[in-house]
Design a protein around this motif. Sequence first.
Motif, PDB file in Angstrom:
ATOM      1  N   THR A 145      50.008 -74.278  28.737  1.00 51.60           N
ATOM      2  CA  THR A 145      49.158 -75.387  28.299  1.00 51.60           C
ATOM      3  C   THR A 145      48.083 -74.887  27.341  1.00 51.60           C
ATOM      4  OG1 THR A 145      49.556 -76.513  30.388  1.00 51.60           O
ATOM      5  CG2 THR A 145      47.689 -77.281  29.078  1.00 51.60           C
ATOM      6  N   LEU A 146      47.440 -73.786  27.690  1.00 54.31           N
ATOM      7  CA  LEU A 146      46.398 -73.220  26.832  1.00 54.31           C
ATOM      8  C   LEU A 146      46.993 -72.809  25.490  1.00 54.31           C
ATOM      9  CD1 LEU A 146      43.500 -72.280  26.369  1.00 54.31           C
ATOM     10  CD2 LEU A 146      44.062 -70.173  27.591  1.00 54.31           C
ATOM     11  N   GLU A 147      48.114 -72.148  25.524  1.00 53.65           N
ATOM     12  CA  GLU A 147      48.763 -71.703  24.285  1.00 53.65           C
ATOM     13  C   GLU A 147      49.094 -72.888  23.378  1.00 53.65           C
ATOM     14  OE1 GLU A 147      52.600 -69.059  22.831  1.00 53.65           O
ATOM     15  OE2 GLU A 147      52.478 -69.724  24.899  1.00 53.65           O
ATOM     16  N   THR A 175      41.359 -76.671  26.033  1.00 54.07           N
ATOM     17  CA  THR A 175      41.606 -77.026  27.422  1.00 54.07           C
ATOM     18  C   THR A 175      40.279 -76.860  28.148  1.00 54.07           C
ATOM     19  OG1 THR A 175      42.145 -74.789  28.150  1.00 54.07           O
ATOM     20  CG2 THR A 175      43.987 -76.148  27.348  1.00 54.07           C
ATOM     21  N   PRO A 176      40.129 -77.473  29.313  1.00 54.21           N
ATOM     22  CA  PRO A 176      38.861 -77.334  30.048  1.00 54.21           C
ATOM     23  C   PRO A 176      38.519 -75.890  30.400  1.00 54.21           C
ATOM     24  CG  PRO A 176      40.170 -79.127  30.959  1.00 54.21           C
ATOM     25  CD  PRO A 176      41.043 -78.412  29.964  1.00 54.21           C
ATOM     26  N   TYR A 177      39.499 -75.031  30.455  1.00 56.34           N
ATOM     27  CA  TYR A 177      39.268 -73.651  30.873  1.00 56.34           C
ATOM     28  C   TYR A 177      39.400 -72.640  29.729  1.00 56.34           C
ATOM     29  CZ  TYR A 177      44.296 -74.393  31.160  1.00 56.34           C
ATOM     30  OH  TYR A 177      45.582 -74.761  30.884  1.00 56.34           O
ATOM     31  N   VAL A 189      37.378 -71.665  27.299  1.00 59.04           N
ATOM     32  CA  VAL A 189      36.230 -70.770  27.110  1.00 59.04           C
ATOM     33  C   VAL A 189      36.164 -69.737  28.232  1.00 59.04           C
ATOM     34  CG1 VAL A 189      33.712 -70.638  27.013  1.00 59.04           C
ATOM     35  CG2 VAL A 189      34.911 -72.429  25.754  1.00 59.04           C
ATOM     36  N   ARG A 190      36.358 -70.176  29.478  1.00 59.00           N
ATOM     37  CA  ARG A 190      36.301 -69.225  30.595  1.00 59.00           C
ATOM     38  C   ARG A 190      37.383 -68.166  30.446  1.00 59.00           C
ATOM     39  NH1 ARG A 190      37.750 -69.184  36.672  1.00 59.00           N
ATOM     40  NH2 ARG A 190      36.554 -67.366  37.286  1.00 59.00           N
ATOM     41  N   GLN A 191      38.595 -68.577  30.106  1.00 59.67           N
ATOM     42  CA  GLN A 191      39.677 -67.624  29.930  1.00 59.67           C
ATOM     43  C   GLN A 191      39.372 -66.641  28.802  1.00 59.67           C
ATOM     44  OE1 GLN A 191      42.574 -66.996  31.544  1.00 59.67           O
ATOM     45  NE2 GLN A 191      42.143 -68.519  33.104  1.00 59.67           N
ATOM     46  N   HIS A 192      38.668 -67.115  27.791  1.00 62.92           N
ATOM     47  CA  HIS A 192      38.330 -66.248  26.655  1.00 62.92           C
ATOM     48  C   HIS A 192      37.214 -65.277  26.994  1.00 62.92           C
ATOM     49  CE1 HIS A 192      36.723 -65.069  22.696  1.00 62.92           C
ATOM     50  NE2 HIS A 192      37.983 -65.194  22.316  1.00 62.92           N
ATOM     51  N   GLU A 193      36.210 -65.748  27.712  1.00 62.58           N
ATOM     52  CA  GLU A 193      35.000 -64.960  27.921  1.00 62.58           C
ATOM     53  C   GLU A 193      34.973 -64.120  29.198  1.00 62.58           C
ATOM     54  OE1 GLU A 193      32.661 -64.590  25.608  1.00 62.58           O
ATOM     55  OE2 GLU A 193      33.857 -65.883  24.323  1.00 62.58           O
ATOM     56  N   ASP A 194      35.659 -64.541  30.238  1.00 61.10           N
ATOM     57  CA  ASP A 194      35.568 -63.860  31.536  1.00 61.10           C
ATOM     58  C   ASP A 194      36.476 -62.637  31.564  1.00 61.10           C
ATOM     59  OD1 ASP A 194      35.419 -63.029  34.165  1.00 61.10           O
ATOM     60  OD2 ASP A 194      35.505 -65.073  34.986  1.00 61.10           O
ATOM     61  N   MET A 195      35.879 -61.494  31.405  1.00 65.92           N
ATOM     62  CA  MET A 195      36.629 -60.236  31.346  1.00 65.92           C
ATOM     63  C   MET A 195      37.126 -59.787  32.719  1.00 65.92           C
ATOM     64  SD  MET A 195      36.639 -59.560  28.132  1.00 65.92           S
ATOM     65  CE  MET A 195      37.044 -57.831  27.951  1.00 65.92           C
TER      66      MET A 195
END
Length: 117
Positions: A47-49, A69-71, A73-79
């Motif tokens: 979905t993100l892709e 998607t709602p997530y 930014v979190r997927q991008h930033e949360d290492m």
Amino acid sequence: MTQRNRLNWSGAAALRGTRAGAARGLRLAAEHVLTEARKRVPIEEATLERSGVASVDETALTAGVSFDTPYAVRQHEDMTLRHDAGRTAKYLERPLEEEAANVEAIIAAQVRRALRG
């Protein structure tokens, strides 16, 4: 013997061509970055892709690549999140940095092409 040459400069046409080439280059470059980012975007159901888009504002000559998607930014930033092999946080930032020279070359090639003809 005197030799004369005449040059007719069409500045307005040259500027239009340069601008059109830059806009085309921006679109191709943004699509390139999007393609590279999609190779790294965390994937579970894709979905993100699939939410990734490349856009160009031809008036301002700016381009953007985004995931919506709602997530995202979190997927991008949360290492600290775990991802499948080859998938990672910073899935957009890293390809943009790594592909900077290619982005410049894509845009430059389109501007040159527009000026030739």
